[in-house]
Motif scaffolding. Structure first.
Motif, PDB file in Angstrom:
ATOM      1  N   SER A  93       0.830  -1.207   0.000  1.00 49.04           N
ATOM      2  CA  SER A  93       0.000   0.000   0.000  1.00 49.04           C
ATOM      3  C   SER A  93       0.864   1.256   0.000  1.00 49.04           C
ATOM      4  CB  SER A  93      -0.916  -0.010   1.230  1.00 49.04           C
ATOM      5  OG  SER A  93      -1.714  -1.177   1.229  1.00 49.04           O
ATOM      6  N   ASN A  94       0.254   2.339  -0.516  1.00 46.50           N
ATOM      7  CA  ASN A  94       0.872   3.678  -0.492  1.00 46.50           C
ATOM      8  C   ASN A  94       2.251   3.686  -1.141  1.00 46.50           C
ATOM      9  OD1 ASN A  94      -1.280   4.946   0.946  1.00 46.50           O
ATOM     10  ND2 ASN A  94      -0.541   3.942   2.814  1.00 46.50           N
ATOM     11  N   GLN A  95       2.352   3.159  -2.337  1.00 46.33           N
ATOM     12  CA  GLN A  95       3.630   3.140  -3.045  1.00 46.33           C
ATOM     13  C   GLN A  95       3.436   3.625  -4.476  1.00 46.33           C
ATOM     14  OE1 GLN A  95       6.312  -0.149  -2.730  1.00 46.33           O
ATOM     15  NE2 GLN A  95       5.363  -0.907  -0.825  1.00 46.33           N
ATOM     16  N   LEU A  96       4.547   4.190  -5.028  1.00 49.66           N
ATOM     17  CA  LEU A  96       4.611   4.597  -6.440  1.00 49.66           C
ATOM     18  C   LEU A  96       5.808   3.905  -7.054  1.00 49.66           C
ATOM     19  CD1 LEU A  96       3.763   6.352  -8.867  1.00 49.66           C
ATOM     20  CD2 LEU A  96       5.232   8.164  -7.945  1.00 49.66           C
ATOM     21  N   ARG A  97       5.555   3.077  -8.062  1.00 46.55           N
ATOM     22  CA  ARG A  97       6.634   2.331  -8.721  1.00 46.55           C
ATOM     23  C   ARG A  97       6.427   2.447 -10.219  1.00 46.55           C
ATOM     24  NH1 ARG A  97       7.917  -1.654  -4.702  1.00 46.55           N
ATOM     25  NH2 ARG A  97       9.502  -2.571  -6.069  1.00 46.55           N
ATOM     26  N   ALA A  98       7.554   2.421 -10.982  1.00 40.39           N
ATOM     27  CA  ALA A  98       7.493   2.531 -12.445  1.00 40.39           C
ATOM     28  C   ALA A  98       8.384   1.472 -13.064  1.00 40.39           C
ATOM     29  CB  ALA A  98       7.929   3.923 -12.899  1.00 40.39           C
ATOM     30  N   PHE A  99       7.980   0.964 -14.270  1.00 37.58           N
ATOM     31  CA  PHE A  99       8.692  -0.108 -14.956  1.00 37.58           C
ATOM     32  C   PHE A  99       8.756   0.221 -16.446  1.00 37.58           C
ATOM     33  CE2 PHE A  99       6.509  -1.646 -11.247  1.00 37.58           C
ATOM     34  CZ  PHE A  99       7.472  -2.380 -10.583  1.00 37.58           C
ATOM     35  N   TRP A 100       9.902  -0.049 -17.044  1.00 39.19           N
ATOM     36  CA  TRP A 100      10.105   0.272 -18.453  1.00 39.19           C
ATOM     37  C   TRP A 100       9.311  -0.681 -19.340  1.00 39.19           C
ATOM     38  CZ3 TRP A 100      12.085   4.781 -19.099  1.00 39.19           C
ATOM     39  CH2 TRP A 100      13.028   5.284 -18.214  1.00 39.19           C
ATOM     40  N   ARG A 101       8.682  -0.093 -20.359  1.00 35.78           N
ATOM     41  CA  ARG A 101       7.952  -0.887 -21.319  1.00 35.78           C
ATOM     42  C   ARG A 101       8.853  -1.253 -22.491  1.00 35.78           C
ATOM     43  NH1 ARG A 101       2.288  -0.302 -20.798  1.00 35.78           N
ATOM     44  NH2 ARG A 101       1.624   1.454 -19.494  1.00 35.78           N
ATOM     45  N   GLY A 102       8.435  -2.282 -23.166  1.00 32.27           N
ATOM     46  CA  GLY A 102       9.057  -2.571 -24.464  1.00 32.27           C
ATOM     47  C   GLY A 102      10.169  -3.579 -24.441  1.00 32.27           C
ATOM     48  N   PHE A 103      11.087  -3.498 -23.489  1.00 36.13           N
ATOM     49  CA  PHE A 103      12.221  -4.418 -23.500  1.00 36.13           C
ATOM     50  C   PHE A 103      11.780  -5.829 -23.087  1.00 36.13           C
ATOM     51  CE2 PHE A 103      16.204  -6.255 -21.842  1.00 36.13           C
ATOM     52  CZ  PHE A 103      16.996  -6.082 -22.966  1.00 36.13           C
ATOM     53  N   ILE A 104      11.000  -5.915 -22.023  1.00 40.19           N
ATOM     54  CA  ILE A 104      10.348  -7.168 -21.657  1.00 40.19           C
ATOM     55  C   ILE A 104       8.879  -6.856 -21.437  1.00 40.19           C
ATOM     56  CG2 ILE A 104      12.385  -8.224 -20.607  1.00 40.19           C
ATOM     57  CD1 ILE A 104      11.266  -7.478 -17.889  1.00 40.19           C
ATOM     58  N   GLU A 105       8.044  -7.882 -21.495  1.00 38.82           N
ATOM     59  CA  GLU A 105       6.615  -7.691 -21.316  1.00 38.82           C
ATOM     60  C   GLU A 105       6.320  -7.433 -19.843  1.00 38.82           C
ATOM     61  OE1 GLU A 105       2.383 -10.037 -22.124  1.00 38.82           O
ATOM     62  OE2 GLU A 105       4.304 -10.981 -22.584  1.00 38.82           O
ATOM     63  N   VAL A 106       5.636  -6.335 -19.591  1.00 37.29           N
ATOM     64  CA  VAL A 106       5.262  -5.983 -18.226  1.00 37.29           C
ATOM     65  C   VAL A 106       3.762  -5.735 -18.178  1.00 37.29           C
ATOM     66  CG1 VAL A 106       7.519  -5.030 -17.605  1.00 37.29           C
ATOM     67  CG2 VAL A 106       5.779  -3.531 -18.595  1.00 37.29           C
ATOM     68  N   GLU A 107       3.164  -6.095 -17.060  1.00 41.49           N
ATOM     69  CA  GLU A 107       1.755  -5.808 -16.818  1.00 41.49           C
ATOM     70  C   GLU A 107       1.530  -5.723 -15.315  1.00 41.49           C
ATOM     71  OE1 GLU A 107      -0.237 -10.253 -16.736  1.00 41.49           O
ATOM     72  OE2 GLU A 107      -0.147  -9.208 -18.672  1.00 41.49           O
ATOM     73  N   SER A 108       0.510  -4.988 -14.928  1.00 44.07           N
ATOM     74  CA  SER A 108       0.226  -4.805 -13.497  1.00 44.07           C
ATOM     75  C   SER A 108      -1.242  -5.108 -13.227  1.00 44.07           C
ATOM     76  CB  SER A 108       0.551  -3.374 -13.060  1.00 44.07           C
ATOM     77  OG  SER A 108      -0.317  -2.464 -13.709  1.00 44.07           O
ATOM     78  N   HIS A 109      -1.501  -5.490 -11.970  1.00 36.72           N
ATOM     79  CA  HIS A 109      -2.862  -5.801 -11.515  1.00 36.72           C
ATOM     80  C   HIS A 109      -3.036  -5.175 -10.141  1.00 36.72           C
ATOM     81  CE1 HIS A 109      -3.203  -8.827 -14.730  1.00 36.72           C
ATOM     82  NE2 HIS A 109      -1.933  -9.105 -14.434  1.00 36.72           N
ATOM     83  N   LEU A 110      -4.079  -4.352 -10.042  1.00 42.24           N
ATOM     84  CA  LEU A 110      -4.339  -3.625  -8.809  1.00 42.24           C
ATOM     85  C   LEU A 110      -5.474  -4.327  -8.053  1.00 42.24           C
ATOM     86  CD1 LEU A 110      -3.141  -1.033  -7.564  1.00 42.24           C
ATOM     87  CD2 LEU A 110      -5.124   0.197  -8.475  1.00 42.24           C
ATOM     88  N   PHE A 111      -5.341  -4.409  -6.721  1.00 41.01           N
ATOM     89  CA  PHE A 111      -6.318  -5.118  -5.889  1.00 41.01           C
ATOM     90  C   PHE A 111      -6.774  -4.201  -4.760  1.00 41.01           C
ATOM     91  CE2 PHE A 111      -3.390  -8.195  -7.669  1.00 41.01           C
ATOM     92  CZ  PHE A 111      -4.247  -9.124  -8.240  1.00 41.01           C
ATOM     93  N   ASN A 112      -8.097  -4.187  -4.548  1.00 41.08           N
ATOM     94  CA  ASN A 112      -8.694  -3.393  -3.480  1.00 41.08           C
ATOM     95  C   ASN A 112      -8.771  -4.261  -2.228  1.00 41.08           C
ATOM     96  OD1 ASN A 112     -10.224  -1.879  -1.726  1.00 41.08           O
ATOM     97  ND2 ASN A 112     -11.638  -1.149  -3.310  1.00 41.08           N
ATOM     98  N   LEU A 113      -7.964  -3.959  -1.236  1.00 39.90           N
ATOM     99  CA  LEU A 113      -7.909  -4.773  -0.026  1.00 39.90           C
ATOM    100  C   LEU A 113      -9.097  -4.566   0.890  1.00 39.90           C
ATOM    101  CD1 LEU A 113      -4.114  -4.458   0.864  1.00 39.90           C
ATOM    102  CD2 LEU A 113      -5.259  -6.041  -0.684  1.00 39.90           C
TER     103      LEU A 113
END
Length: 508
Positions: A93-113
């Motif tokens: 919780s309460n975090q900001l993170r970033a990941f580079w696109r394109g070089f490898i496949e990235v995807e994120s999933h957000l969950f409401n606790l």
């Protein structure tokens, strides 16, 4: 002045002019005029973009960055999963993170606790064997059921399977219960019954008893639990419960006695603290007292009662003929001779209730009364009278004891003195008296026999005096007796001369 920059194929860069963001640079060669240009490169083999002042850059240049970055932002009640190729990353919780696109496949999933702490099943399967921060995984086997607790509060039951739950800022635990054990230890049973009736109704059977009720719980026909009054307990739904009202009759019927008292060791162990058990042997009778009051006589056999809410006592009485020894009684006879006597008596209890209610100690009472009767019988007789008629003691003691026991339902079968033991000096005196009496009797007999013999000899002499033939026969008889004592006889002369000489010798 020109400034050149080279971005490698596995890198990406961000161009700054005087510390101001300008744009994102793909791999390649770049030249810019002036000294104030600066490029910061990032290795795409490390997919997370650890950019300084990322929050500020996203506020001012969000559209320029988002085509190159996957940005994951979570609030206080959210968590996220990020897939980086074949790898996974969890974000709290309460975090900001970033990941580079394109070089490898990235995807994120957000969950409401706030809505659900459980991770969907498709993610559980993909994360099998991977340990991630903030996620707890559980395996519930096919013979179990799980109880989900969040912050020690029950949430829901879990069927067999694999589960994962977010535990970022909450304590998540699962307590597993075996389904093949019909009476597991349910955690906080009263809370489950009061606060979660839907779970109890779906999975459990509740046994709740009031005063004067007991319950026998069976699983597959076997007793697994016995519950006392006021009990409340949970079992799985497969059990069978028999509730018994013990307000009027606490005695167990024969089929329950056979099951709970004479059954398997496990069942007997369960019932030991719940039952009062008494076995009445053959030729005996039992007396039952409830709350100190007599209730019934018990025939031979095994009897059992529920002990709850009452005081139970049972006693067994032997109805067979019994014997009692009164040994080593030192008593003075009427003529002050010290004697030691041993008495034995046989008795039978005809009315157990009368005997038990009238006497606290039956054997003690009989022993005391036999002792008194023996002392009275011996004390009023002399030694000679005792020795001449020992049966008089038996009669006197029997009459006395029968009178004493008649009011207590006890029958005296027989009473007898086994031994009368005299002191050593009295024995010596009596022996001398007996010896003198016997000597006198022997002397009388001897004199009588001598008189008879003399009379017989006189009669014989008279017969021989008048009868020469009888005299001759007597002579031959004497000769025969003499011949029996001689080994060899040599005869010289005629028989008449020999007989004449023998007769002459005999007369001399």
């Amino acid at each position: 002045m020109w400034k050149a920059f080279y971005i490698k194929p596995n890198e990406i860069g961000i161009l700054y002019h005087r510390s101001d963001f300008k744009k994102v640079l793909q791999p390649g060669y770049y030249r810019y005029f002036g000294w104030h240009w600066q490029v910061k490169t990032y290795d795409l083999n490390q997919p997370e973009a650890e950019i300084e002042n990322l929050e500020l850059l996203l506020q001012n240049h969000s559209s320029d960055l988002k085509q190159y970055l996957l940005v994951v932002r979570t609030t206080f009640n959210q968590a996220a999963l990020v897939r980086l190729g074949q790898n996974w990353l969890s974000i709290g919780s309460n975090q900001l993170r970033a990941f580079w696109r394109g070089f490898i496949e990235v995807e994120s999933h957000l969950f409401n606790l706030e809505e659900n702490l459980e991770l969907p099943a498709e993610f559980v399967q993909q994360l099998r064997g991977i340990d991630l921060y903030g996620l707890k995984k559980f395996q519930i086997f096919e013979y179990e059921i799980g109880l989900l607790y969040v912050q020690n509060n029950f949430v829901q039951p879990l069927e067999p399977g694999e589960y994962a739950f977010w535990s970022v800022d909450k304590d998540v635990t699962i307590r597993t219960l075996s389904r093949i054990v019909p009476n597991p230890s349910f955690p906080l049973e009263d809370v489950l019954i009061e606060r979660h009736p839907e779970f109890v109704a779906a999975y459990c059977k509740t046994v709740q008893l009031v005063s004067q009720q007991v319950a026998i719980v069976r699983y597959q026909g076997k007793v697994i639990s016995i519950l006392p009054p006021y009990s409340r307990k949970l079992f799985w739904r497969e059990v069978e419960v028999e509730i018994i009202d013990i307000s009027n009759d606490a005695k167990l019927p024969p089929h329950l006695v056979a099951e709970l008292v004479s059954g398997s060791p496990e069942v007997v162990s369960l019932s030991r603290n719940c039952l009062h058990i008494r076995e009445v042997p053959a030729q005996h009778i039992g007396l039952l007292y409830i709350n100190q009051e007599f209730q019934a006589q018990l025939p031979p056999g095994i009897h059992a009662w529920w002990i709850f809410g009452r005081s139970l006592q049972t006693e067994t009485i032997d109805l067979r003929l019994q014997s009692m020894e009164v040994s080593g009684q030192d008593i003075l006879s009427k003529d002050k001779v010290p004697l030691r006597l041993n008495l034995t008596g046989g008795f039978r209890i005809l009315d157990p209730l009368k005997a038990k209610n009238g006497l606290s100690d039956i054997n003690g009472f009989l022993y005391k009364e036999l002792q008194f009767a023996l002392r009275a019988a011996v004390g009023e007789r002399t030694l000679d009278a005792l020795l001449e008629n020992k049966g008089s003691i038996d009669t006197s003691v029997a009459e006395y004891i029968r009178e004493k026991t008649a009011d207590y339902g006890i029958e005296i079968d027989s009473v007898g003195v086994k031994d009368i033991i005299l002191p050593g000096e009295i024995k010596t005196i009596l022996s001398k008296v007996v010896e003198a009496e016997k000597a006198a009797q022997a002397n009388v007999v001897r004199r009588r026999e001598e008189t008879a013999a003399t009379r017989s000899m006189l009669n014989t002499a008279k017969v021989m005096e008048d009868n020469p033939v009888a005299l001759r026969l007597k002579e031959l008889e004497v000769l025969e007796r003499i011949a029996e004592k001689i080994d060899r006889i040599q005869v010289n002369g005629s028989l008449d001369s020999i007989l004449t000489e023998l007769i002459r010798i005999n007369r001399q």
